[in-house]
Motif scaffolding. Sequence first.
Motif, PDB file in Angstrom:
ATOM      1  N   THR A  63      55.708  28.627  22.127  1.00 20.71           N
ATOM      2  CA  THR A  63      54.267  27.706  21.533  1.00 20.71           C
ATOM      3  C   THR A  63      53.873  26.722  22.367  1.00 20.71           C
ATOM      4  O   THR A  63      54.602  25.957  23.413  1.00 20.71           O
ATOM      5  N   HIS A  64      52.663  25.886  21.706  1.00 16.02           N
ATOM      6  CA  HIS A  64      52.152  24.729  22.665  1.00 16.02           C
ATOM      7  C   HIS A  64      53.389  23.653  22.264  1.00 16.02           C
ATOM      8  O   HIS A  64      54.188  23.259  22.752  1.00 16.02           O
ATOM      9  N   GLU A  65      53.813  23.515  20.898  1.00 19.23           N
ATOM     10  CA  GLU A  65      54.714  23.081  20.518  1.00 19.23           C
ATOM     11  C   GLU A  65      55.909  23.403  21.209  1.00 19.23           C
ATOM     12  O   GLU A  65      57.079  22.128  21.109  1.00 19.23           O
ATOM     13  N   GLY A  66      56.658  24.308  21.170  1.00 11.42           N
ATOM     14  CA  GLY A  66      57.502  24.934  22.272  1.00 11.42           C
ATOM     15  C   GLY A  66      57.799  24.328  23.874  1.00 11.42           C
ATOM     16  O   GLY A  66      58.816  23.857  24.159  1.00 11.42           O
ATOM     17  N   TYR A  67      56.442  24.285  24.595  1.00 12.65           N
ATOM     18  CA  TYR A  67      56.499  23.546  26.395  1.00 12.65           C
ATOM     19  C   TYR A  67      56.731  22.204  25.575  1.00 12.65           C
ATOM     20  O   TYR A  67      57.137  21.655  25.735  1.00 12.65           O
ATOM     21  N   SER A  68      56.093  21.712  24.138  1.00 14.61           N
ATOM     22  CA  SER A  68      56.823  20.003  24.556  1.00 14.61           C
ATOM     23  C   SER A  68      57.719  20.336  24.257  1.00 14.61           C
ATOM     24  O   SER A  68      58.047  18.951  24.274  1.00 14.61           O
ATOM     25  N   ILE A  69      58.314  20.510  23.352  1.00 13.86           N
ATOM     26  CA  ILE A  69      59.989  20.358  22.870  1.00 13.86           C
ATOM     27  C   ILE A  69      60.983  20.580  23.620  1.00 13.86           C
ATOM     28  O   ILE A  69      62.095  19.620  24.284  1.00 13.86           O
ATOM     29  N   LEU A  70      61.270  21.858  25.070  1.00 16.85           N
ATOM     30  CA  LEU A  70      61.414  21.708  26.432  1.00 16.85           C
ATOM     31  C   LEU A  70      60.759  20.276  27.009  1.00 16.85           C
ATOM     32  O   LEU A  70      62.031  19.876  27.889  1.00 16.85           O
ATOM     33  N   GLY A  71      59.736  19.681  27.427  1.00 12.31           N
ATOM     34  CA  GLY A  71      59.456  18.913  28.185  1.00 12.31           C
ATOM     35  C   GLY A  71      60.341  17.323  27.457  1.00 12.31           C
ATOM     36  O   GLY A  71      60.923  16.286  28.492  1.00 12.31           O
ATOM     37  N   GLU A  72      60.464  17.363  26.292  1.00 11.31           N
ATOM     38  CA  GLU A  72      61.145  15.729  26.096  1.00 11.31           C
ATOM     39  C   GLU A  72      62.295  16.383  26.245  1.00 11.31           C
ATOM     40  O   GLU A  72      63.287  15.514  26.378  1.00 11.31           O
ATOM     41  N   ALA A  73      63.306  17.710  25.933  1.00  6.34           N
ATOM     42  CA  ALA A  73      64.622  17.716  26.145  1.00  6.34           C
ATOM     43  C   ALA A  73      64.629  17.990  27.824  1.00  6.34           C
ATOM     44  O   ALA A  73      65.842  16.974  28.062  1.00  6.34           O
ATOM     45  N   ALA A  74      63.289  18.307  28.899  1.00  5.89           N
ATOM     46  CA  ALA A  74      64.298  17.344  30.094  1.00  5.89           C
ATOM     47  C   ALA A  74      64.142  16.112  30.866  1.00  5.89           C
ATOM     48  O   ALA A  74      64.940  15.315  31.268  1.00  5.89           O
ATOM     49  N   ILE A  75      63.380  15.529  29.682  1.00 10.70           N
ATOM     50  CA  ILE A  75      63.228  14.243  30.339  1.00 10.70           C
ATOM     51  C   ILE A  75      64.177  12.904  29.399  1.00 10.70           C
ATOM     52  O   ILE A  75      64.716  12.330  30.343  1.00 10.70           O
ATOM     53  N   GLN A  76      64.899  14.103  28.272  1.00 11.82           N
ATOM     54  CA  GLN A  76      66.226  12.840  27.964  1.00 11.82           C
ATOM     55  C   GLN A  76      67.364  13.447  28.714  1.00 11.82           C
ATOM     56  O   GLN A  76      68.109  12.528  29.300  1.00 11.82           O
ATOM     57  N   GLN A  77      67.205  14.482  28.991  1.00 12.88           N
ATOM     58  CA  GLN A  77      68.973  15.280  30.175  1.00 12.88           C
ATOM     59  C   GLN A  77      68.662  14.868  31.579  1.00 12.88           C
ATOM     60  O   GLN A  77      69.347  14.360  31.612  1.00 12.88           O
ATOM     61  N   LEU A  78      67.135  13.940  31.865  1.00  9.00           N
ATOM     62  CA  LEU A  78      67.121  13.350  33.136  1.00  9.00           C
ATOM     63  C   LEU A  78      66.561  12.033  33.206  1.00  9.00           C
ATOM     64  O   LEU A  78      67.724  11.772  33.912  1.00  9.00           O
ATOM     65  N   ALA A  79      67.244  11.774  32.316  1.00  3.04           N
ATOM     66  CA  ALA A  79      67.134  10.412  32.244  1.00  3.04           C
ATOM     67  C   ALA A  79      68.000   9.196  32.822  1.00  3.04           C
ATOM     68  O   ALA A  79      69.464  10.257  32.629  1.00  3.04           O
TER      69      ALA A  79
END
Length: 307
Positions: A286-302
Amino acid sequence: MISVVQGDLQLLSQYYPKPDQVLQAAKKDNIKQEIRAVLSKALKSAVEQGLKTLMLPVVNTRGPEILVEEIAHLMVSEARKYMSLHTDLKELTFVLPDMEGVQAFREIINRKKIVCLGDSITYGYPDGPDFSWVTKVVHKTGYQMLNRGINGETTGQMLSRLQIDVITEKPSYLIFAGGHNDSWQQVPLQRVRHNIQQVVEGVLHQGICPILVSPSPLNIEQLLQSYEGTRRDAEDYHENLSQIRQWIYQYAREKEIFTLDFYTPLLLTSKDQGDPRYLLDGGHPTHEGYSILGEAAIQQLAGRLHL
């Protein structure tokens, strides 16, 4: 940070008086693989010694066999790959004896783009790229990410457009996210493995660092409500995807490739099923699901990207 400078290698050589302090790509049959292996060994040694910075002289003693541009492609992509996993090494400086070499390395080092190659979950189905996890990352980080997700594609189809959608863009990194449609279409695991291996090797030779993605989870009950098919079809999809995911983890460990975890963030607590609150139809977020994946990517790529 990765950089390159021109230096007097004869002067530097006085700091490397022992033969065992000089690593050479000696094999003639696969010089490119040997160059990557030698660099990986040097970086591993630096990390084991607790070094935060490393200055690495590069001398091409095999001029007729391999061009300095090819060496730059191999060494910079390998360095990015290694440093994305081993974040204790903060700075790497290549030292070349002439400006031709410096310019070849600088062209690869200065690349800023990140291509995201995938299927509908990269594209942002059903509402499009503006709602994708890629766009979420771009808006919060400023990374120059290109969304190259296409609905319904398998890893084989992604491989077929590697040249036009990835290599010609000359990115620093490729984030590769596939497996869902292979699982749904029951593409043999051996074929999926081959496709992903070809993608990884193909981009490394072009100066591009690969990052793999563990496929997001499914919810079988939601799938049965959203798609035509039997429970057995849904269970086969789930099992096939689990096998691909486990192989990606294994392959990434063996080849030392950083992997984004898109599985855990959408997982239903204590179950091998996606959380229906974040899934639209049992597979797509869902839109919220995509947001969660985006936040996960940001944190993991940091701290892992060297742009």
